[in-house]
Design a protein around this motif. Structure first.
Motif, PDB file in Angstrom:
ATOM      1  N   UNK A  10       0.812  -1.217   0.000  1.00 21.45           N
ATOM      2  CA  UNK A  10       0.000   0.000   0.000  1.00 21.45           C
ATOM      3  C   UNK A  10       0.847   1.270   0.000  1.00 21.45           C
ATOM      4  N   UNK A  11       2.168   1.097   0.018  1.00 23.11           N
ATOM      5  CA  UNK A  11       3.102   2.216  -0.023  1.00 23.11           C
ATOM      6  C   UNK A  11       2.886   3.179   1.148  1.00 23.11           C
ATOM      7  N   UNK A  12       2.707   2.598   2.330  1.00 26.70           N
ATOM      8  CA  UNK A  12       2.551   3.366   3.564  1.00 26.70           C
ATOM      9  C   UNK A  12       3.937   3.758   4.062  1.00 26.70           C
ATOM     10  N   UNK A  13       4.160   5.024   4.411  1.00 27.31           N
ATOM     11  CA  UNK A  13       5.503   5.480   4.816  1.00 27.31           C
ATOM     12  C   UNK A  13       6.029   4.741   6.044  1.00 27.31           C
ATOM     13  N   UNK A  14       7.332   4.656   6.155  1.00 26.14           N
ATOM     14  CA  UNK A  14       7.972   4.012   7.304  1.00 26.14           C
ATOM     15  C   UNK A  14       7.629   4.717   8.611  1.00 26.14           C
ATOM     16  N   UNK A  15       7.284   5.988   8.524  1.00 24.31           N
ATOM     17  CA  UNK A  15       6.955   6.752   9.730  1.00 24.31           C
ATOM     18  C   UNK A  15       5.633   6.313  10.359  1.00 24.31           C
ATOM     19  N   UNK A  16       4.824   5.550   9.620  1.00 22.51           N
ATOM     20  CA  UNK A  16       3.510   5.125  10.084  1.00 22.51           C
ATOM     21  C   UNK A  16       3.568   3.717  10.667  1.00 22.51           C
TER      22      UNK A  16
END
Length: 381
Positions: free
Chosen positions: A56-62
């Motif tokens: 889903x290309x969710x950022x590493x910060x999440x």
């Protein structure tokens, strides 16, 4: 004469039709009768979480973790844990589920809020950046969504007022590109876009949500299953509050593998938009039926809701209109069609899933059969 029967006559908007590559036999070895806290069980949950986040290309910060009770449970946890009673709250109320979240805020949490009911984009313009914002990205019972212009969310994010955006993204995930950087708490389930089995919810927390969670203790009592703050480190590590179905975990891994082999998120979004375009073109060809949402830019690509437009149909009572739609569904026989919208939650209409697990040929066959049935009856065309 009716069009030949669909080979996959499953059009429900959740749980949704499986990808054609799916098979129960393909799940291989899964952990039956084993604990999700075992080394093997924990490894599978962690793998599913990381793979879902990557696809889903969710950022590493999440942070992503699983919850009980599908998307409804995840969104309930979001409201109870993250809303700040000391700042204002805005709720974009466009569909049944956004109304349910507003009711939860009012009746259960007993918080005041502003209800923004103006259709998009006016509701976007009315929100206050200092207030927490609750929105349903894609309303499955009406087929309305936020759209693809996220400039207003970007401006809100840059204002950095300390407020949060809480998003119910149930039918949006895998059907549109979500702007994760601008969403602080996002709830969804894998039973729609991913086409997994029901019961498991998913929460994604951005950096600002993580910061608030660390300092805020809600003033209302919460059942153990809702207390994210007490379990957040375990949740981040894949150790769930409740016991999940390991069979569903295994299926989730199988589905992610299918989507990767198809070309990932980009391919899923392309397939969804192509399916939507098939229905859109068909409606243009048949003026007796149209989308419930009158604004093209705010018609969701995944759940598509259609109703009849003739004056004769409009003259019927609401009960008569529902009876007609159920009569139409009955005409399909026992083939597995789930076409009629929620009678309790929407208006008389068809609801057709167009997400990435749907095949274009099945959609075309369905639309041909609807056309033949409606025109054969001849009352409302």
């Amino acid at each position: 004469m009716l069009h030949p029967k669909n080979t996959r006559p499953f059009f429900s908007s959740g749980p949704c039709v499986k990808p054609k590559e799916w098979s129960l036999q393909a799940l291989g070895s899964f952990l039956m009768g084993r604990s999700h806290r075992s080394a093997e069980g924990l490894a599978k949950i962690q793998s599913l979480s990381s793979q879902l986040k990557a696809l889903l290309e969710i950022p590493d910060s999440h942070v992503l973790f699983f919850t009980p009770a599908s998307a409804s449970g995840a969104m309930g946890m979001a409201l109870w844990n993250f809303l700040d009673p000391h700042r204002g709250i805005d709720v974009l109320e466009w569909d049944v589920f956004s109304e349910l979240w507003a009711s939860e805020i009012r009746q259960e949490l007993q918080l005041s809020y502003r209800s923004l009911t103006s259709p998009p984009p006016h509701g976007f313009q009315a929100h206050c950046p200092e207030h927490d914002l609750v929105l349903t990205w894609c309303g499955t019972t009406h087929g309305i969504w936020v759209g693809e212009d996220h400039g207003w969310l970007m401006a809100r994010h840059r204002a950095n007022t300390g407020s949060l955006v809480l998003c119910d993204a149930t039918s949006a995930v895998f059907t549109t590109a979500l702007p994760w950087d601008y969403l602080d708490v996002t709830a969804f389930s894998w039973q729609k876009g991913l086409a997994g089995e029901a019961s498991t919810g998913i929460l994604v927390l951005g950096p600002r949500a993580q910061e608030r969670l660390a300092v805020q203790r809600p003033r209302w009592p919460m059942p153990r299953i809702f207390r994210i703050k007490d379990h957040v480190k375990d949740l981040e590590d894949g150790k769930l509050i409740n016991t999940p179905s390991m069979l569903c975990i295994e299926e989730g891994l199988h589905l992610l593998d299918i989507y990767r082999q198809r070309g990932g998120l980009k391919a899923a979004l392309h397939r969804t938009k192509r399916n939507f375009s098939v229905v859109e073109a068909w409606c243009h060809e048949h003026p007796w039926i149209d989308f419930l949402v009158p604004w093209p830019a705010y018609r969701a690509y995944g759940p598509v809701c259609l109703s009849l437009t003739s004056s004769k149909f409009s003259a019927l009572s609401r009960a008569q209109q529902w009876d007609w739609f159920y009569h139409m569904q009955a005409c399909f026989g026992n083939d597995g069609f789930d076409l009629v919208n929620h009678a309790r939650c929407s208006v008389p209409s068809f609801r057709i899933w167009c997400g990435p697990s749907m095949e274009e040929d099945d959609l075309l066959s369905l639309l041909k059969r609807i056309k033949d049935l409606v025109e054969r009856e001849g009352k409302y065309t």
